[in-house]
Design a protein around this motif. Sequence first.
Motif, PDB file in Angstrom:
ATOM      1  N   ARG A  15      71.088  -8.245  49.471  1.00 11.95           N
ATOM      2  CA  ARG A  15      71.378  -9.080  50.639  1.00 11.95           C
ATOM      3  C   ARG A  15      70.150  -9.223  51.534  1.00 11.95           C
ATOM      4  N   ALA A  16      70.002 -10.380  52.148  1.00 10.32           N
ATOM      5  CA  ALA A  16      68.887 -10.603  53.076  1.00 10.32           C
ATOM      6  C   ALA A  16      68.955  -9.632  54.251  1.00 10.32           C
ATOM      7  N   THR A  17      70.140  -9.253  54.662  1.00  9.50           N
ATOM      8  CA  THR A  17      70.319  -8.379  55.830  1.00  9.50           C
ATOM      9  C   THR A  17      70.559  -6.924  55.441  1.00  9.50           C
ATOM     10  N   ARG A  18      70.178  -6.549  54.246  1.00 14.34           N
ATOM     11  CA  ARG A  18      70.465  -5.201  53.774  1.00 14.34           C
ATOM     12  C   ARG A  18      69.783  -4.128  54.622  1.00 14.34           C
ATOM     13  N   PHE A  19      70.415  -2.976  54.656  1.00 17.38           N
ATOM     14  CA  PHE A  19      69.880  -1.784  55.311  1.00 17.38           C
ATOM     15  C   PHE A  19      69.025  -0.971  54.338  1.00 17.38           C
ATOM     16  N   ALA A  20      69.152  -1.241  53.060  1.00 24.75           N
ATOM     17  CA  ALA A  20      68.586  -0.420  51.987  1.00 24.75           C
ATOM     18  C   ALA A  20      67.093  -0.153  52.107  1.00 24.75           C
ATOM     19  N   ASP A  21      66.350  -1.075  52.673  1.00 28.68           N
ATOM     20  CA  ASP A  21      64.899  -0.894  52.751  1.00 28.68           C
ATOM     21  C   ASP A  21      64.516   0.348  53.548  1.00 28.68           C
ATOM     22  N   LYS A  22      65.290   0.638  54.578  1.00 30.75           N
ATOM     23  CA  LYS A  22      64.978   1.774  55.446  1.00 30.75           C
ATOM     24  C   LYS A  22      65.147   3.104  54.719  1.00 30.75           C
ATOM     25  N   PRO A  23      66.307   3.392  54.114  1.00 29.96           N
ATOM     26  CA  PRO A  23      66.413   4.649  53.368  1.00 29.96           C
ATOM     27  C   PRO A  23      65.531   4.677  52.118  1.00 29.96           C
ATOM     28  N   ALA A  24      65.290   3.514  51.512  1.00 27.36           N
ATOM     29  CA  ALA A  24      64.430   3.481  50.318  1.00 27.36           C
ATOM     30  C   ALA A  24      63.013   3.900  50.673  1.00 27.36           C
ATOM     31  N   ALA A  25      62.471   3.337  51.749  1.00 25.10           N
ATOM     32  CA  ALA A  25      61.110   3.683  52.159  1.00 25.10           C
ATOM     33  C   ALA A  25      61.019   5.164  52.518  1.00 25.10           C
ATOM     34  N   TRP A  26      62.040   5.672  53.195  1.00 25.92           N
ATOM     35  CA  TRP A  26      62.031   7.076  53.603  1.00 25.92           C
ATOM     36  C   TRP A  26      62.120   7.995  52.378  1.00 25.92           C
ATOM     37  N   MET A  27      63.003   7.668  51.438  1.00 29.40           N
ATOM     38  CA  MET A  27      63.156   8.496  50.237  1.00 29.40           C
ATOM     39  C   MET A  27      61.906   8.424  49.372  1.00 29.40           C
ATOM     40  N   LEU A  28      61.288   7.261  49.282  1.00 30.12           N
ATOM     41  CA  LEU A  28      60.047   7.112  48.524  1.00 30.12           C
ATOM     42  C   LEU A  28      58.971   8.036  49.096  1.00 30.12           C
ATOM     43  N   LYS A  29      58.878   8.081  50.405  1.00 24.14           N
ATOM     44  CA  LYS A  29      57.910   8.950  51.071  1.00 24.14           C
ATOM     45  C   LYS A  29      58.166  10.420  50.723  1.00 24.14           C
ATOM     46  N   GLN A  30      59.420  10.831  50.700  1.00 23.29           N
ATOM     47  CA  GLN A  30      59.758  12.220  50.376  1.00 23.29           C
ATOM     48  C   GLN A  30      59.389  12.537  48.918  1.00 23.29           C
ATOM     49  N   ALA A  31      59.690  11.608  48.024  1.00 25.49           N
ATOM     50  CA  ALA A  31      59.398  11.830  46.600  1.00 25.49           C
ATOM     51  C   ALA A  31      57.892  11.827  46.338  1.00 25.49           C
ATOM     52  N   GLN A  32      57.179  10.946  47.005  1.00 25.41           N
ATOM     53  CA  GLN A  32      55.729  10.859  46.792  1.00 25.41           C
ATOM     54  C   GLN A  32      54.976  12.041  47.389  1.00 25.41           C
TER      55      GLN A  32
END
Length: 194
Positions: A15-32
């Motif tokens: 969705r254009a208005t999705r919230f997913a980008d916020k937790p995705a970026a945060w989780m990516l940072k934790q994994a990296q």
Amino acid sequence: MTTKPKIALIIGSTRATRFADKPAAWMLKQAQARDDMDVELVDLRDFDLPLFDEPASNLWMPSSDPRAVTWQQKIGEFDGYIFVVAEYNRSITGALKNALDQAYNEWGHKPMSAIAYGSVGGTRALEHLRNIAVELQMVPTRNAVHIGGGDFFAVHPVGANAEIDTIADHLMPSVTATLDDIVWWANATKAARG
């Protein structure tokens, strides 16, 4: 020499208005921040997947739509998967279900987990995803990250829209357990597939 497992962090909402980008970026940072895996963000928006319309899954016959084949090739690169799971009406998004259905062979014998979110932490959606994963012969891990209740409304735009770091102390024990699970199972299943 053992190579680090390659893990996909898959955004399951388009969705254009999705919230997913916020937790995705945060989780990516934790994994990296770890040195025991390589993680790549895979966004369903980047794949122009048609609604599944093949005569059968690629378990039984090759897919004919080149867009599905491109998706299969991408998913096949990885040793495990962490899904960013939104809960829509007690289940996963239609886009994620369609993406899962577009492949079969590529998912098999690889671990999966998630960072899930919603008013009850995406729990019901993740349970559906784990059932689908079993049918696709993935290995669902016990641990996952759930953003729910007051934490969800603290970081979601319909609530206070704070940064996820403001609730990180609530999430980090499950983040560590989830990433530990993914790495262990990715290494184990990678060795078994070899």
